[in-house]
Design a protein around this motif. Structure first.
Motif, mmCIF file in Angstrom:
data_model
loop_
_atom_site.group_PDB
_atom_site.id
_atom_site.type_symbol
_atom_site.label_atom_id
_atom_site.label_comp_id
_atom_site.label_asym_id
_atom_site.label_seq_id
_atom_site.Cartn_x
_atom_site.Cartn_y
_atom_site.Cartn_z
ATOM 1 N N GLN A 127 41.279 43.040 56.083
ATOM 2 C CA GLN A 127 40.969 43.230 54.669
ATOM 3 C C GLN A 127 42.102 44.028 54.035
ATOM 4 N N GLU A 128 42.954 43.339 53.298
ATOM 5 C CA GLU A 128 44.116 43.996 52.695
ATOM 6 C C GLU A 128 43.870 44.292 51.218
ATOM 7 N N PRO A 129 44.472 45.358 50.703
ATOM 8 C CA PRO A 129 44.228 45.767 49.313
ATOM 9 C C PRO A 129 44.857 44.796 48.321
ATOM 10 N N PRO A 130 44.323 44.733 47.116
ATOM 11 C CA PRO A 130 44.844 43.806 46.106
ATOM 12 C C PRO A 130 46.200 44.228 45.545
ATOM 13 N N VAL A 131 46.846 43.269 44.879
ATOM 14 C CA VAL A 131 48.128 43.494 44.201
ATOM 15 C C VAL A 131 47.917 43.273 42.709
ATOM 16 N N VAL A 132 48.363 44.195 41.889
ATOM 17 C CA VAL A 132 48.272 44.020 40.436
ATOM 18 C C VAL A 132 49.080 42.793 40.032
ATOM 19 N N THR A 135 49.554 42.866 33.596
ATOM 20 C CA THR A 135 49.523 44.139 32.878
ATOM 21 C C THR A 135 49.470 43.881 31.373
ATOM 22 N N ARG A 136 48.896 44.821 30.663
ATOM 23 C CA ARG A 136 48.798 44.782 29.201
ATOM 24 C C ARG A 136 49.374 46.086 28.683
ATOM 25 N N ASP A 137 50.514 45.996 28.030
ATOM 26 C CA ASP A 137 51.248 47.194 27.610
ATOM 27 C C ASP A 137 51.446 48.156 28.777
ATOM 28 N N GLY A 138 51.754 47.586 29.938
ATOM 29 C CA GLY A 138 52.049 48.386 31.115
ATOM 30 C C GLY A 138 50.848 48.838 31.916
ATOM 31 N N GLU A 139 49.641 48.577 31.427
ATOM 32 C CA GLU A 139 48.428 48.987 32.135
ATOM 33 C C GLU A 139 47.866 47.815 32.946
ATOM 34 N N PRO A 140 47.464 48.059 34.195
ATOM 35 C CA PRO A 140 46.921 46.974 35.021
ATOM 36 C C PRO A 140 45.675 46.347 34.392
ATOM 37 N N VAL A 141 45.610 45.012 34.479
ATOM 38 C CA VAL A 141 44.462 44.284 33.935
ATOM 39 C C VAL A 141 43.766 43.473 35.029
ATOM 40 N N THR A 142 44.530 42.715 35.797
ATOM 41 C CA THR A 142 43.950 41.920 36.867
ATOM 42 C C THR A 142 44.764 42.091 38.149
ATOM 43 N N ALA A 143 44.128 41.734 39.268
ATOM 44 C CA ALA A 143 44.795 41.825 40.566
ATOM 45 C C ALA A 143 44.376 40.634 41.415
ATOM 46 N N PHE A 144 45.198 40.320 42.404
ATOM 47 C CA PHE A 144 44.885 39.267 43.376
ATOM 48 C C PHE A 144 44.768 39.899 44.750
ATOM 49 N N GLY A 145 43.837 39.379 45.543
ATOM 50 C CA GLY A 145 43.553 39.955 46.848
ATOM 51 C C GLY A 145 42.343 40.866 46.751
ATOM 52 N N GLY A 146 41.930 41.402 47.867
ATOM 53 C CA GLY A 146 40.741 42.257 47.880
ATOM 54 C C GLY A 146 39.530 41.494 48.373
ATOM 55 N N ARG A 147 38.654 42.196 49.016
ATOM 56 C CA ARG A 147 37.475 41.576 49.629
ATOM 57 C C ARG A 147 36.528 41.011 48.576
ATOM 58 N N ILE A 148 35.927 39.877 48.896
ATOM 59 C CA ILE A 148 34.936 39.251 48.036
ATOM 60 C C ILE A 148 33.555 39.575 48.595
ATOM 61 N N SER A 149 32.676 40.074 47.762
ATOM 62 C CA SER A 149 31.332 40.428 48.228
ATOM 63 C C SER A 149 30.523 39.172 48.526
ATOM 64 N N ARG A 150 29.445 39.343 49.283
ATOM 65 C CA ARG A 150 28.568 38.208 49.583
ATOM 66 C C ARG A 150 27.993 37.604 48.310
ATOM 67 N N THR A 170 33.290 32.156 55.392
ATOM 68 C CA THR A 170 33.815 32.947 56.501
ATOM 69 C C THR A 170 35.270 32.597 56.779
ATOM 70 N N GLY A 171 35.915 31.935 55.821
ATOM 71 C CA GLY A 171 37.311 31.538 55.988
ATOM 72 C C GLY A 171 38.275 32.672 55.680
ATOM 73 N N THR A 172 39.544 32.335 55.728
ATOM 74 C CA THR A 172 40.600 33.301 55.407
ATOM 75 C C THR A 172 41.067 33.056 53.979
ATOM 76 N N TYR A 173 40.965 34.089 53.151
ATOM 77 C CA TYR A 173 41.412 33.991 51.760
ATOM 78 C C TYR A 173 42.800 34.614 51.680
ATOM 79 N N VAL A 174 43.776 33.766 51.336
ATOM 80 C CA VAL A 174 45.172 34.198 51.286
ATOM 81 C C VAL A 174 45.616 34.227 49.826
ATOM 82 N N SER A 175 46.070 35.382 49.372
ATOM 83 C CA SER A 175 46.634 35.506 48.035
ATOM 84 C C SER A 175 48.148 35.593 48.158
#
Length: 219
Positions: A127-132, A135-150, A170-175
């Motif tokens: 389980q690897e952390p997401p990547v921003v 950005t909106r005016d330099g502030e993070p808005v969305t990210a890719f990666g991160g665990r998906i809940s059930r 139960t597959g591997t989610y690759v971002s």
């Protein structure tokens, strides 16, 4: 769980899928506009206009066993709100074949792209952390990666046969995310075209490439 307003014929198509190959083909046909609705997405609604130029790349990925779940193109500019928006080209794919996972990761690493693995195998996996990614005016808005809940997984894949749902949940989610913000990050899609064979190197020039023609016989 029924997706509101999905037609009966579309619902039966998705319910009839039994393998990831079946799922990938249906997803490719939705991307290409042959199917009106897909699970976990607004019914009777196709890909966003900003991703129209990516449909051939995405459909080829789906048919090769890399089922796309979320993506965005590279972008930098003023948004509708008048503020400055920057996007990294990014895509999330679910892959159930370990060999395909390794091929994807190797290709992305060789291209210097960011990779995040979220393995949903019952034993916990990676389980690897997401990547921003936006950005909106330099502030993070969305990210890719991160665990998906059930709960989110169930929302993302309604309408599927129980056994197929078990495979993708139960597959591997690759971002895969471009390190560059803006159009320069669109090189991500070229890397993925090489992965599927849609784009091939010209032996006379390692820096040039050509697109493999598509035909019914090649699918």
């Amino acid at each position: 769980m029924k997706l509101p307003w999905m037609s009966r014929s579309d619902r039966l198509r998705w319910q009839s899928a039994r393998t990831v190959t079946d799922l990938g083909e249906l997803m490719a046909r939705w991307l290409e506009g042959e199917i009106a609705s897909r699970p976990g997405y607004q019914a009777r609604y196709g890909p966003e206009d900003e991703t129209e130029h990516l449909v051939p790349t995405l459909a080829a990925l789906c048919r090769e066993g890399y089922v796309t779940t979320c993506l965005q193109p590279g972008f930098a500019g003023t948004g509708a709100d008048g503020l400055w928006w920057e996007q990294r080209a990014a895509v999330e794919l679910v892959v159930t074949d370990p060999t395909l996972v390794h091929r994807l990761v190797d290709a992305a690493c060789a291209a210097g792209l960011f990779i995040r693995i979220n393995d949903h195998h019952p034993d916990g996996g990676v389980q690897e952390p997401p990547v921003v990614a936006t950005t909106r005016d330099g502030e993070p808005v969305t990210a890719f990666g991160g665990r998906i809940s059930r709960a989110d997984m169930a929302i993302q894949w309604p309408e599927l046969n129980r056994d197929l749902y078990r495979q993708v949940s139960t597959g591997t989610y690759v971002s895969v995310i471009a390190p560059e913000y803006g159009p320069d990050g669109e090189r991500l899609w070229i890397t993925l075209d090489f992965l599927t064979g849609r784009r091939q190197h010209d032996p006379a020039s390692p820096w040039a490439s050509r697109i493999r023609p598509t035909s019914p016989a090649s699918r």
